[in-house]
Design a protein around this motif. Sequence first.
Motif, short mmCIF file in Angstrom:
data_model
loop_
_atom_site.label_atom_id
_atom_site.label_comp_id
_atom_site.label_asym_id
_atom_site.label_seq_id
_atom_site.Cartn_x
_atom_site.Cartn_y
_atom_site.Cartn_z
N PRO A 124 -1.24 0.71 -20.91
CA PRO A 124 -0.35 1.87 -20.82
C PRO A 124 0.11 2.18 -19.39
N ARG A 125 -0.71 1.79 -18.40
CA ARG A 125 -0.40 2.13 -17.02
C ARG A 125 -1.18 1.20 -16.10
N VAL A 126 -0.58 0.88 -14.98
CA VAL A 126 -1.23 0.07 -13.95
C VAL A 126 -1.04 0.80 -12.62
N GLU A 127 -2.08 0.77 -11.79
CA GLU A 127 -2.02 1.45 -10.51
C GLU A 127 -2.29 0.48 -9.36
N ALA A 128 -1.99 0.92 -8.17
CA ALA A 128 -2.32 0.19 -6.95
C ALA A 128 -2.72 1.22 -5.91
N THR A 129 -3.80 0.96 -5.21
CA THR A 129 -4.19 1.81 -4.09
C THR A 129 -4.08 0.98 -2.82
N ILE A 130 -3.48 1.58 -1.81
CA ILE A 130 -3.15 0.82 -0.60
C ILE A 130 -3.52 1.62 0.64
N LYS A 139 5.42 -2.44 0.64
CA LYS A 139 6.71 -3.06 0.30
C LYS A 139 6.62 -3.88 -0.99
N VAL A 140 5.52 -4.60 -1.16
CA VAL A 140 5.35 -5.44 -2.35
C VAL A 140 5.37 -4.58 -3.61
N VAL A 141 4.57 -3.51 -3.66
CA VAL A 141 4.49 -2.72 -4.89
C VAL A 141 5.77 -1.92 -5.14
N GLU A 142 6.40 -1.44 -4.07
CA GLU A 142 7.66 -0.72 -4.24
C GLU A 142 8.74 -1.66 -4.76
N LYS A 143 8.79 -2.87 -4.22
CA LYS A 143 9.76 -3.87 -4.67
C LYS A 143 9.55 -4.22 -6.15
N ALA A 144 8.29 -4.20 -6.58
CA ALA A 144 7.95 -4.51 -7.98
C ALA A 144 8.23 -3.34 -8.92
N GLY A 145 8.53 -2.16 -8.36
CA GLY A 145 8.88 -1.03 -9.20
C GLY A 145 7.81 0.03 -9.37
N LEU A 146 6.66 -0.14 -8.73
CA LEU A 146 5.66 0.91 -8.82
C LEU A 146 6.16 2.11 -8.01
N ARG A 147 5.80 3.31 -8.46
CA ARG A 147 6.26 4.51 -7.76
C ARG A 147 5.08 5.17 -7.05
N PHE A 148 5.40 5.78 -5.92
CA PHE A 148 4.40 6.51 -5.15
C PHE A 148 3.96 7.73 -5.95
N VAL A 149 2.64 7.92 -6.07
CA VAL A 149 2.10 9.04 -6.82
C VAL A 149 1.55 10.11 -5.88
N ARG A 150 0.71 9.67 -4.92
CA ARG A 150 0.10 10.62 -4.00
C ARG A 150 -0.66 9.88 -2.91
N SER A 151 -1.08 10.61 -1.92
CA SER A 151 -2.01 10.07 -0.93
C SER A 151 -3.20 11.00 -0.87
N GLY A 152 -4.33 10.46 -0.48
CA GLY A 152 -5.54 11.28 -0.39
C GLY A 152 -6.75 10.40 -0.21
N PRO A 153 -7.92 11.03 -0.14
CA PRO A 153 -9.15 10.26 0.09
C PRO A 153 -9.60 9.51 -1.17
N GLU A 155 -12.99 7.22 -2.94
CA GLU A 155 -14.40 7.59 -3.15
C GLU A 155 -15.23 7.50 -1.88
N ASP A 156 -14.72 6.76 -0.87
CA ASP A 156 -15.43 6.66 0.41
C ASP A 156 -14.89 7.61 1.47
N GLY A 157 -13.92 8.45 1.08
CA GLY A 157 -13.34 9.41 2.01
C GLY A 157 -12.21 8.84 2.85
N GLU A 158 -11.82 7.58 2.60
CA GLU A 158 -10.72 6.96 3.34
C GLU A 158 -9.39 7.37 2.71
N ILE A 159 -8.41 7.67 3.54
CA ILE A 159 -7.09 8.03 3.02
C ILE A 159 -6.40 6.78 2.50
#
Length: 178
Positions: A124-130, A139-153, A155-159
């Motif tokens: 139903p859905r596929v995600e990518a964290t970068i 650039k790769v995921v945007e070119k493939a049509g994935l849309r930006f959802v959000r930014s944030g930490p 599970e390790d606290g890394e943005i």
Amino acid sequence: MIVFETERLLVRYLRADDFESFYALCSDPEVMRYMGDGEPLTAEQTRDWIDISKNNYQMRGYGCFAIVSRQDQQMIGFGGLARPARNPYLEIIYAFKKSCWGQGLASEFVKGLLKACFELWHLPRVEATIDPRNQASVKVVEKAGLRFVRSGPDEDGEIILWYAMDQPASLLLEGESL
């Protein structure tokens, strides 16, 4: 077993005899800097990953795959789907040998993988964290049509940046399309 093909790539199940090529990728600090915790894998971790992938193929039909050059049949990368902790959706992963960077192979792989995700596995859905520093993957995921959802930490606290793609409505209406 071949999972899917693109113009320049064969994407197939990882095999035990892939260990040397897979380990060469997984133990390279530059290749792994944006994967997982950013640390290279040990030989034991790499062998475990192959075993986990084999189990995933049997249980789900997908997981991490070998990416092979059609030209010379050599393993040039790995990629597929992973299920991160505390995330109900599958996440795209991929990495290529440094000699293959900048040739559009990641874009070619991700487009083929998305087609398999929605048409073969009916996800139903596929995600990518970068990592925000990894602008090539953005650039790769945007070119493939994935849309930006959000930014944030994470599970390790890394943005990190979250991207996603839902199954196209046309496939939901058509049902089986392969």
